[in-house]
Structure formats: C-alpha cells, structure tokens
Write an enzyme that holds these catalytic residues in place. Structure first.
Site, short mmCIF file in Angstrom:
data_model
loop_
_atom_site.label_atom_id
_atom_site.label_comp_id
_atom_site.label_asym_id
_atom_site.label_seq_id
_atom_site.Cartn_x
_atom_site.Cartn_y
_atom_site.Cartn_z
N ASN A 65 0.86 -1.17 0.00
CA ASN A 65 0.00 0.00 0.00
C ASN A 65 0.91 1.22 0.00
O ASN A 65 2.00 1.18 0.58
CB ASN A 65 -0.88 -0.03 1.25
CG ASN A 65 -1.96 0.99 1.24
OD1 ASN A 65 -1.70 2.18 1.32
ND2 ASN A 65 -3.20 0.52 1.14
N ALA A 66 0.47 2.31 -0.61
CA ALA A 66 1.28 3.54 -0.61
C ALA A 66 1.59 4.00 0.81
O ALA A 66 2.62 4.60 1.06
CB ALA A 66 0.56 4.65 -1.38
N SER A 67 0.72 3.68 1.73
CA SER A 67 0.98 3.90 3.15
C SER A 67 1.62 2.60 3.67
O SER A 67 0.92 1.67 4.07
CB SER A 67 -0.32 4.20 3.89
OG SER A 67 -0.07 4.27 5.27
N GLU A 75 2.93 -14.32 4.43
CA GLU A 75 2.72 -15.30 5.48
C GLU A 75 1.46 -14.99 6.28
O GLU A 75 0.61 -15.84 6.52
CB GLU A 75 3.92 -15.36 6.43
CG GLU A 75 5.21 -15.80 5.77
CD GLU A 75 6.05 -14.65 5.24
OE1 GLU A 75 5.50 -13.69 4.64
OE2 GLU A 75 7.28 -14.70 5.41
#
Length: 160
Positions: A65-67, A75
């Site tokens: 995610n961009a964050s 896992e």
C-alpha cells in the site's frame, strides 16, 4: 549468573528437486502465488502456501500500500485467511518463496519478525509445530521443523 546457550537445527536442501514430492508441490504453489504479489513500491515479491490438517492448501502473497504500514506480508495473508475460514484446522506445513522482482536470488529468505510472531501465535494456539520451508526465487531451500527454531524465546500468551 549463568549463560544460556540456544541452538537451532535447520535442514538445507540444494534445490526444490530434493524435497519430498508433497513438499515440492507446496513450494511450487508458493512460487506461483509469489509471482502474483502486489508489490509496486518495494518490487519484492513473497509467496506463501500452507497445508492444513484437513488437506486444504491456502496461499497468500504480499500486498503493499502507498501507506507502507498498511500492507501485509504473504505469510500473514495466508495464515489469517486460514484462521478465518478454517478456525479449527491446524497448519501442518508452510512453504515460502521470496525475492526481488527484477532479479532472482538463490539466498533462502526466512519470514520477517512480524510474521515470525504471527506464526508463533498459531503454533502455540494449535499446540503443534509448523514445518516451515523457505527459499529465495531459486536455489537452496531451508527447513525448520518449528517456528521456535527461528524465534527462540518467543513472546506468547503465557506472559499475559
């Protein structure tokens, strides 16, 4: 004062071809799902395949995610799916394949610290060790008969 010595034993296979047939098939599932990982930022792909005691195979890959902290490792993606869909099943074996997208690596890559903690939680919960195999994108495969070999002195519910 006294010293405490902690030892671990891991088994190293030269290639996936040395694995027992069932484990080679599980590792191939980890390799296949690794190639479908969503990792546009790190370009580091990870695939996980779990064999449950009910015979089901669960796969997962890393999802970025961009964050950055909002992403999830392969896992934990697989473990949490298994836990939500098959809450009474035990994880018997785990296969992991990881490496950079642009170039392969023959260096076996173990689970990160956060994933080790999540795997540990399930080993404690199910009262059964998880047989863990990990590799890079090619080459050697390392086997640990339990997460405890990779995370000695782990933190679990007994401390709470």
């Amino acid at each position: 004062m006294k010293d405490i010595k902690i030892e671990t034993t891991l088994t190293v296979f030269e290639t996936i071809n040395e694995l027992p047939d069932d484990m080679a098939a599980l590792m191939q599932k980890a390799i296949d799902i690794r190639l479908k990982a969503y990792a546009p930022y790190s370009n580091f792909l990870v695939g996980a395949a779990l064999l449950l005691d009910n015979g089901k195979v669960i796969t997962g890959n890393n999802q970025e995610n961009a964050s950055y902290p909002s992403g999830l490792c392969a896992e934990r993606t697989a473990i949490y799916y298994a836990g939500s869909q098959f809450p009474d099943a035990k994880i018997v074996k785990m296969a992991l394949s990881a490496g950079p997208k642009a170039k392969g690596t023959a260096v076996p890559i173990p689970p990160c610290g956060a994933c080790r903690q999540a795997i540990s939680e399930y080993e404690v919960k199910q009262e059964l060790p998880i047989d863990i195999y990990f590799m890079g994108t090619t080459g050697k495969v390392v086997r640990s008969k339990s997460l405890e070999n990779l995370l000695p002195l782990g933190f679990d519910r007994s401390f709470l």
